[in-house]
Scaffold this active site. Structure first.
Site, PDB file in Angstrom:
ATOM      1  CB  THR A  18    -105.976 -35.563  12.709  1.00 23.54           C
ATOM      2  OG1 THR A  18    -107.326 -35.261  13.017  1.00 23.54           O
ATOM      3  CG2 THR A  18    -105.119 -35.424  13.930  1.00 23.54           C
ATOM      4  CD  GLU A  40    -104.296 -36.896  17.097  1.00 25.83           C
ATOM      5  OE1 GLU A  40    -103.349 -37.414  16.468  1.00 25.83           O
ATOM      6  OE2 GLU A  40    -105.483 -37.080  16.787  1.00 25.83           O
ATOM      7  CE  LYS A  48    -117.360 -57.854  19.912  1.00 24.94           C
ATOM      8  NZ  LYS A  48    -117.723 -57.025  21.045  1.00 24.94           N
ATOM      9  CD1 TRP A  85    -112.366 -58.154  20.429  1.00 21.27           C
ATOM     10  CD2 TRP A  85    -113.141 -56.900  18.760  1.00 21.27           C
ATOM     11  NE1 TRP A  85    -113.244 -57.240  20.954  1.00 21.27           N
ATOM     12  CE2 TRP A  85    -113.736 -56.451  19.968  1.00 21.27           C
ATOM     13  CE3 TRP A  85    -113.481 -56.255  17.562  1.00 21.27           C
ATOM     14  CZ2 TRP A  85    -114.641 -55.405  20.011  1.00 21.27           C
ATOM     15  CZ3 TRP A  85    -114.392 -55.203  17.617  1.00 21.27           C
ATOM     16  CH2 TRP A  85    -114.959 -54.791  18.825  1.00 21.27           C
TER      17      TRP A  85
HETATM   18  P1  ADP Z   1    -104.611 -39.196  10.633  1.00 21.42           P
HETATM   19  O1  ADP Z   1    -104.364 -40.345   9.690  1.00 21.42           O
HETATM   20  O2  ADP Z   1    -105.845 -39.338  11.476  1.00 21.42           O
HETATM   21  O3  ADP Z   1    -104.327 -37.855  10.104  1.00 21.42           O
HETATM   22  P2  ADP Z   1    -102.057 -39.509  11.809  1.00 21.42           P
HETATM   23  O4  ADP Z   1    -101.376 -39.346  10.522  1.00 21.42           O
HETATM   24  O5  ADP Z   1    -101.658 -38.740  12.960  1.00 21.42           O
HETATM   25  O6  ADP Z   1    -103.549 -39.294  11.725  1.00 21.42           O
HETATM   26  O7  ADP Z   1    -102.077 -41.047  12.071  1.00 21.42           O
HETATM   27  C1  ADP Z   1    -102.094 -41.630  13.317  1.00 21.42           C
HETATM   28  C2  ADP Z   1    -102.562 -43.053  13.221  1.00 21.42           C
HETATM   29  O8  ADP Z   1    -101.908 -43.756  12.162  1.00 21.42           O
HETATM   30  C3  ADP Z   1    -102.268 -43.848  14.444  1.00 21.42           C
HETATM   31  O9  ADP Z   1    -103.237 -43.620  15.442  1.00 21.42           O
HETATM   32  C4  ADP Z   1    -102.280 -45.280  13.922  1.00 21.42           C
HETATM   33  O10 ADP Z   1    -103.575 -45.800  13.847  1.00 21.42           O
HETATM   34  C5  ADP Z   1    -101.757 -45.122  12.523  1.00 21.42           C
HETATM   35  N1  ADP Z   1    -100.343 -45.479  12.479  1.00 21.42           N
HETATM   36  C6  ADP Z   1     -99.282 -44.661  12.493  1.00 21.42           C
HETATM   37  N2  ADP Z   1     -98.129 -45.357  12.401  1.00 21.42           N
HETATM   38  C7  ADP Z   1     -98.468 -46.665  12.330  1.00 21.42           C
HETATM   39  C8  ADP Z   1     -97.735 -47.893  12.241  1.00 21.42           C
HETATM   40  N3  ADP Z   1     -96.416 -47.918  12.158  1.00 21.42           N
HETATM   41  N4  ADP Z   1     -98.429 -49.054  12.213  1.00 21.42           N
HETATM   42  C9  ADP Z   1     -99.779 -49.047  12.280  1.00 21.42           C
HETATM   43  N5  ADP Z   1    -100.521 -47.921  12.362  1.00 21.42           N
HETATM   44  C10 ADP Z   1     -99.883 -46.746  12.395  1.00 21.42           C
END
Ligand code: ADP
Length: 539
Positions: free
Chosen positions: A185, A330, A440, A445
């Site tokens: 990630t 994940e 916050k 929130w």
């Molecule tokens: P990272 O950015 O940590 O590499 P990922 O690409 O796996 O991880 O992103 C996962 C995260 O992206 C999710 O936990 C969520 O917060 C955000 N995310 C993914 N799709 C959406 C969506 N359609 N709307 C809002 N947030 C999203």
């Protein structure tokens, strides 16, 4: 038990064997760095996958070894996507946009044995090569098969290795629980963390993601995954296309609208996937040029929140359905996806768009629950918001070799997503925020994502990202970074605030001084708003 169904192993080699058998003449088109197009078929892909397996064997790659790719989207990346796991090894897709420090950390942590890299991407690897401890071989993938000048060593050329390899079809017996892929990630907090996939997980994810009410991709579709193959299995696009025999189109390194529009038209693309930035840029481009996307019917957009304004605009201006998706590296990665339900057909448009801007129903095979701070389960009433927990055959059970992140997994087998959500009576999920991005204020929130979406629906606004700034009285207050549309009447802070009044309580509204206009919003390596950078700008 006697007479029980076959214990047939769900492994990736079977996908490519089937594609060769069932859809041998379906095409895969790739735009090369020169702009020229490369075309071949699934049977060519199969033949070259077999060869590539023999190349990998020759390099000493075997069961469980990690083989990295450092590449754009194209047919050779696809060959690696199938050859590495078919040999029982693990495809480790490296994000080409990472900083050198993260990149060397990831390669060393994964103990990658071989790295396959595009000739145009050798610079970042040269920089970190002295720190890489496990890499025994670099293989350069170039357009003309010419070896570029580089300090990387030992170095081999992809096409030379392929030309010298045997065609013997030698597929080892694999177990569906074998590891097949690895992706880290992007690490917006802390060190990057690895998600290790299994054949079974990917196979199940592919079947699930392709279903009609999920992505719904079929043999007649022509798919353009703008989502990079180095991130989260390219949302399963390579596997789904091989399974259903859809034509695949790869844009290579240029994903600007000027390049994508003609490509989509010439190749008859019906379906494309990518993060919201790609499509917001596309929308602007189409408005400026009066262009269209040809046969495109559906765009799958996810990875970060899709503003309702974008969903409405694509539908009204181009008749294109945006399918809003949510997922995580994940989770292989799809977690939920939004399609208009039968019962919503005769809802007024406004209500339909409201429903479509949520991130949809939990995917089949993904179990979900919302919990409060004390771990108590919350109802699916559209109001109760808490952290989303998930489990299922496509969700990792721990991070790869990382005991520090163990607290993201509960003792009874759930993964804590770190996303704050509500789920409504129709089982439609809404991402309110990431736990660490919530604001916050005075003990209450404010959702940064909701505020961003509301600002992006304001006339003259192109993009907006909202973060918290420390405040002596209220603890935190929202600050909105706003990018204005170049050719529109520039909106003033007061207009944006007036617009927000329809959606937010008075105490939640940002002060006029906290609406800051900028040229562009900084992005992470996978194209999301980089709130860490924005927060540091505030400091
Ligand atoms: P990272 O950015 O940590 O590499 P990922 O690409 O796996 O991880 O992103 C996962 C995260 O992206 C999710 O936990 C969520 O917060 C955000 N995310 C993914 N799709 C959406 C969506 N359609 N709307 C809002 N947030 C999203």
């Amino acid at each position: 038990m006697d007479g029980l169904i076959m214990d047939y192993q769900l492994t990736i080699d079977k996908m490519i064997k089937r594609a060769n058998r069932v859809f041998p003449d379906k095409e895969i088109v790739s735009v090369l760095p020169s702009g020229a197009k490369h075309r071949y078929t699934y049977s060519d892909l199969y033949r070259r996958t077999v060869r590539l397996m023999n190349v990998l064997r020759g390099l000493g790659v075997g069961r469980g070894h990690r083989v990295a790719t450092f590449m754009w989207n194209d047919y050779r990346h696809l060959e690696l996507y199938f050859a590495i796991p078919s040999l029982g090894a693990v495809t480790h897709t490296l994000n080409i946009r990472l900083f050198s420090e993260q990149l060397s950390y990831i390669v060393n942590h994964a103990e990658d044995m071989v790295i396959f890299a595009d000739a145009t991407l050798l610079g970042p690897l040269e920089e970190i090569a002295p720190q890489l401890k496990s890499v025994r071989q670099y293989v350069v993938v170039s357009e003309e098969g010419k070896m570029p000048e580089t300090s990387l060593s030992p170095l081999a050329d992809y096409e030379t290795l392929m030309a010298d390899a045997e065609d013997d079809e030698d597929f080892p017996e694999l177990s569906e629980t074998d590891a097949c892929g690895l992706c880290y990630t992007s690490g917006t907090t802390g060190k990057p963390k690895g998600a290790l996939y299994s054949h079974r997980g990917i196979y199940v994810h592919t079947l699930m993601a392709g279903m009609v009410d999920m992505l719904g991709i079929g043999e007649r579709d022509v798919l353009l995954p703008v989502v990079p193959m180095f991130h989260a299995n390219a949302w399963s696009a390579p596997f789904i296309c091989a399974m259903v025999g859809a034509k695949l189109v790869y844009a290579g390194q240029n994903v600007q609208p000027e390049a994508l529009v003609p490509l989509m038209q010439e190749e008859g693309v019906t379906f494309a996937m990518g993060v919201p930035t790609i499509w917001s840029g596309m929308l602007q481009h189409l408005r400026q040029t009066g262009g269209n996307l040809g046969r495109v019917k559906k765009l799958v957009v996810g990875g970060s929140s899709v503003p309702r304004a974008m969903i409405e605009a694509f539908k009204r201006e181009h008749g294109i359905d945006i399918i809003h998706a949510w997922g995580m590296t994940e989770m292989s990665p799809l977690g939920s996806l939004n399609r208009l339900l039968g019962k919503m057909e005769d809802w007024p448009e406004d209500r339909q768009f409201g429903a479509l801007s949520r991130v949809g129903k939990p995917a089949p095979c993904v179990e979900m629950k919302i919990v409060d701070d004390a771990g108590r389960e919350l109802p699916w009433d559209g109001r109760s918001s808490g952290e989303l927990l998930v489990r299922g055959p496509t969700v990792i059970r721990s991070y790869y070799k990382n005991a520090e992140a163990a607290d993201q997994f509960t003792d009874d087998g759930w993964f804590r997503t770190g996303d704050v959500v509500t789920i409504d009576e129709n089982a439609l999920l809404q991402i309110t925020d990431r736990t660490k991005d919530l604001i916050k204020s005075g003990g209450e929130w404010i959702s940064s994502v909701e505020m961003e979406n509301a600002i992006m629906a304001c006339p003259g606004v192109m993009e907006a990202a909202v973060v918290a700034r420390p405040d002596a009285k209220w603890d935190e207050r929202p600050v909105a970074f706003v990018v204005r549309q170049p050719d529109a009447d520039p909106p003033q802070p007061e207009q944006i605030i007036a617009h927000l009044r329809n959606h937010f309580a008075k105490w939640q509204l940002p002060a006029p001084a906290d609406i800051r206009f900028i040229e562009h919003i900084p992005r992470t390596s996978v194209g999301k708003f980089d709130k860490k950078v924005l927060r540091s700008q505030l400091a």
